[in-house]
Design a protein around this motif. Structure first.
Motif, PDB file in Angstrom:
ATOM      1  N   ALA A 308       0.834  -1.206   0.000  1.00 34.48           N
ATOM      2  CA  ALA A 308       0.000   0.000   0.000  1.00 34.48           C
ATOM      3  C   ALA A 308       0.864   1.248   0.000  1.00 34.48           C
ATOM      4  N   MET A 309       1.954   1.217   0.763  1.00 35.58           N
ATOM      5  CA  MET A 309       2.852   2.366   0.787  1.00 35.58           C
ATOM      6  C   MET A 309       3.507   2.564  -0.579  1.00 35.58           C
ATOM      7  N   ASP A 310       3.918   1.461  -1.201  1.00 35.17           N
ATOM      8  CA  ASP A 310       4.560   1.555  -2.504  1.00 35.17           C
ATOM      9  C   ASP A 310       3.606   2.117  -3.560  1.00 35.17           C
ATOM     10  N   ALA A 311       2.308   1.852  -3.386  1.00 32.31           N
ATOM     11  CA  ALA A 311       1.326   2.379  -4.341  1.00 32.31           C
ATOM     12  C   ALA A 311       1.316   3.899  -4.318  1.00 32.31           C
ATOM     13  N   ASN A 312       1.595   4.481  -3.137  1.00 32.14           N
ATOM     14  CA  ASN A 312       1.670   5.937  -3.027  1.00 32.14           C
ATOM     15  C   ASN A 312       2.973   6.476  -3.604  1.00 32.14           C
ATOM     16  N   LYS A 313       4.041   5.682  -3.524  1.00 32.57           N
ATOM     17  CA  LYS A 313       5.359   6.155  -3.920  1.00 32.57           C
ATOM     18  C   LYS A 313       5.582   5.900  -5.409  1.00 32.57           C
ATOM     19  N   MET A 314       4.722   6.510  -6.212  1.00 32.90           N
ATOM     20  CA  MET A 314       4.831   6.361  -7.656  1.00 32.90           C
ATOM     21  C   MET A 314       5.754   7.436  -8.217  1.00 32.90           C
ATOM     22  N   ASP A 315       5.956   7.424  -9.526  1.00 34.65           N
ATOM     23  CA  ASP A 315       6.751   8.459 -10.154  1.00 34.65           C
ATOM     24  C   ASP A 315       6.142   9.822  -9.858  1.00 34.65           C
ATOM     25  N   VAL A 316       7.033  10.811  -9.630  1.00 32.34           N
ATOM     26  CA  VAL A 316       6.560  12.154  -9.328  1.00 32.34           C
ATOM     27  C   VAL A 316       6.242  12.845 -10.651  1.00 32.34           C
ATOM     28  N   SER A 317       5.105  12.485 -11.244  1.00 28.87           N
ATOM     29  CA  SER A 317       4.749  12.994 -12.564  1.00 28.87           C
ATOM     30  C   SER A 317       3.250  12.828 -12.785  1.00 28.87           C
ATOM     31  N   PHE A 318       2.811  12.986 -14.034  1.00 23.92           N
ATOM     32  CA  PHE A 318       1.389  12.922 -14.363  1.00 23.92           C
ATOM     33  C   PHE A 318       0.761  11.610 -13.899  1.00 23.92           C
ATOM     34  N   GLY A 319      -0.444  11.711 -13.367  1.00 27.33           N
ATOM     35  CA  GLY A 319      -1.234  10.536 -13.012  1.00 27.33           C
ATOM     36  C   GLY A 319      -0.941   9.946 -11.657  1.00 27.33           C
ATOM     37  N   SER A 320       0.053  10.471 -10.958  1.00 32.86           N
ATOM     38  CA  SER A 320       0.428   9.865  -9.684  1.00 32.86           C
ATOM     39  C   SER A 320       0.063  10.725  -8.478  1.00 32.86           C
ATOM     40  N   GLN A 321      -0.507  11.887  -8.707  1.00 33.97           N
ATOM     41  CA  GLN A 321      -0.724  12.840  -7.621  1.00 33.97           C
ATOM     42  C   GLN A 321      -1.854  12.418  -6.683  1.00 33.97           C
ATOM     43  N   ILE A 322      -1.717  12.774  -5.413  1.00 30.45           N
ATOM     44  CA  ILE A 322      -2.807  12.593  -4.444  1.00 30.45           C
ATOM     45  C   ILE A 322      -3.642  13.865  -4.340  1.00 30.45           C
ATOM     46  N   ARG A 323      -3.029  15.004  -4.724  1.00 26.67           N
ATOM     47  CA  ARG A 323      -3.744  16.277  -4.600  1.00 26.67           C
ATOM     48  C   ARG A 323      -3.248  17.239  -5.661  1.00 26.67           C
ATOM     49  N   SER A 324      -4.155  18.033  -6.206  1.00 26.40           N
ATOM     50  CA  SER A 324      -3.812  19.039  -7.211  1.00 26.40           C
ATOM     51  C   SER A 324      -4.126  20.434  -6.684  1.00 26.40           C
ATOM     52  N   TYR A 325      -3.215  21.370  -6.925  1.00 19.68           N
ATOM     53  CA  TYR A 325      -3.365  22.767  -6.507  1.00 19.68           C
ATOM     54  C   TYR A 325      -3.385  23.613  -7.779  1.00 19.68           C
ATOM     55  N   VAL A 326      -4.548  24.141  -8.125  1.00 20.19           N
ATOM     56  CA  VAL A 326      -4.702  24.873  -9.388  1.00 20.19           C
ATOM     57  C   VAL A 326      -4.823  26.367  -9.093  1.00 20.19           C
ATOM     58  N   PHE A 327      -3.931  27.175  -9.715  1.00 24.32           N
ATOM     59  CA  PHE A 327      -3.948  28.625  -9.548  1.00 24.32           C
ATOM     60  C   PHE A 327      -4.571  29.321 -10.764  1.00 24.32           C
ATOM     61  N   GLN A 328      -4.442  28.733 -11.935  1.00 26.15           N
ATOM     62  CA  GLN A 328      -5.032  29.251 -13.177  1.00 26.15           C
ATOM     63  C   GLN A 328      -5.491  28.062 -14.021  1.00 26.15           C
ATOM     64  N   PRO A 329      -6.595  28.202 -14.770  1.00 25.35           N
ATOM     65  CA  PRO A 329      -7.417  29.407 -15.000  1.00 25.35           C
ATOM     66  C   PRO A 329      -8.427  29.688 -13.887  1.00 25.35           C
ATOM     67  N   TYR A 330      -8.568  28.808 -12.930  1.00 25.04           N
ATOM     68  CA  TYR A 330      -9.430  29.020 -11.770  1.00 25.04           C
ATOM     69  C   TYR A 330      -8.620  28.605 -10.547  1.00 25.04           C
ATOM     70  N   THR A 331      -9.153  28.816  -9.360  1.00 24.32           N
ATOM     71  CA  THR A 331      -8.427  28.400  -8.159  1.00 24.32           C
ATOM     72  C   THR A 331      -9.169  27.248  -7.494  1.00 24.32           C
TER      73      THR A 331
END
Length: 370
Positions: A308-331
């Motif tokens: 389960a831990m390894d499932a979180n430790k994926m490549d630091v790139s597209f498709g692997s994020q747990i959370r997204s922080y969007v500043f543009q075009p909206y917040t």
């Protein structure tokens, strides 16, 4: 006459207290605490040092549940007495004070109920936060520094202390990585949900054409291991490198080889410290980091959750994020595990991450119950 809604709210809180007492099994905890305190009063208690440390730690954990509940019970009883006085002698000023106290009691009870979700073996410990820039170059390094500030501000909001154990600065801006130690009650338990990849979407200040960029950084959380935990680290398993510290730190720090990097050869784990002027102190800090990581590794094996831990430790790139922080075009800040969305991204970046932590912990509790 006192507002009936205040009385209803207080009655609801009193019922929650009773439920909390049952859920936490406080009667049993009190009996256990009394027995341990009786042991501690014995003249021979400290003769067995290891056992004594275990008892002291258990006493601390028990008190961390009993004392907050007792304080809440006393506040509820006091508010009830004030409501009875208001019923006999109405007073608008006193009624406002009682309403404020009932609201404060509700907030404290919410916090205690949230803590009931932190029942993991290491949740009470301090936390080691490791941040690394991922795909995205300078933009990702700036993002890693933004995350470091976010966790620092979160800790300050909680009244926790933060020590920067290691910091690697970026070539143009930001940081390549950092290791923080956050000290506070249940720091590891609260920060556990933050492990994973964090994604940033914004118009890059480093792009002369003002294009929108997507960047990534990873965050991993480890419990800070107490000295009484025995982790066997053999000298022959270590490669120790010394080098000059980088960045701000004074003439001595930058001109002598005070920084230390230790590689644990059997596991490949690498730790580093350059926060102290003394090479000896930096080595001690590295050994502490290594011990934390090896302990976490062992816990994962014992608990059979490494997959389960390894499932979180994926490549630091597209498709692997747990959370997204969007500043543009909206917040928008969107947690992809709980689907919680918060529109005020700037408030989140200023350390207001508790809603995400709470949602994740509650989701885990619901899943366990199911």
């Amino acid at each position: 006459m006192a507002d009936s809604s205040i009385a209803q709210s207080l009655a609801h809180d009193e019922a929650r207290l009773v439920e909390l007492r049952r859920y936490l099994d406080l009667d049993r905890k009190r009996e256990r605490l009394s027995a341990l305190e009786a042991d501690m009063s014995d003249a021979s208690f400290w003769n067995a040092q290891e056992r004594a440390r275990e008892v002291v730690q258990e006493v601390k954990v028990l008190k961390n549940w009993i004392e907050p509940w007792d304080k809440l019970q006393a506040r509820v009883a006091s508010a009830k007495e004030l409501l009875e006085l208001l019923a006999m002698e109405p007073d608008e000023s006193m009624e406002a004070d009682v309403a404020a106290e009932v609201a404060a009691v509700r907030e404290a009870m919410d916090a205690l109920e949230l803590r009931t979700l932190l029942q993991g073996k290491d949740d009470f410990r301090d936390a080691q936060v490791e941040i690394s820039a991922g795909a995205g170059g300078t933009e990702a390094q700036d993002w890693a520094q933004m995350l470091m500030r976010m966790y620092t501000r979160w800790a300050e909001r909680k009244g926790f202390s933060v020590d920067i154990i290691d910091l690697s600065e970026g070539e143009e801006a930001g940081i390549k990585g950092a290791v923080l130690e956050i000290k506070g009650e249940y720091a590891y338990g609260f920060l556990r949900p933050e492990s994973g990849v964090h994604r940033l979407v914004r118009i890059s200040p480093f792009d002369s054409q003002a294009r929108r960029h997507t960047s990534f950084a990873s965050v991993f959380i480890y419990p800070v291991v107490n000295e009484e935990i025995n982790i066997d680290i053999r000298e022959e398993d270590l490669r120790i490198d010394v080098y000059r510290a980088s960045g701000a730190g004074g003439q001595h720090v930058n001109k002598t080889s005070s920084a230390v990097r230790i590689t644990h050869l059997p596991t490949g784990i690498v730790v580093a410290s350059q926060s102290e002027r003394s090479q000896f102190k930096n080595k001690a800090t590295c050994m502490k980091q290594l011990k934390n990581k090896l302990y976490q590794r062992e816990i994962e094996k014992q608990a059979a959750v490494k997959a389960a831990m390894d499932a979180n430790k994926m490549d630091v790139s597209f498709g692997s994020q747990i959370r997204s922080y969007v500043f543009q075009p909206y917040t928008m800040v969107n947690d992809h595990r709980t689907e919680l969305k918060v529109t005020d991204v700037h408030k989140v970046m200023d350390g207001a991450i508790d809603p995400f932590i709470e949602a994740f912990l509650k989701q885990g509790a619901s899943g366990a119950a199911a």
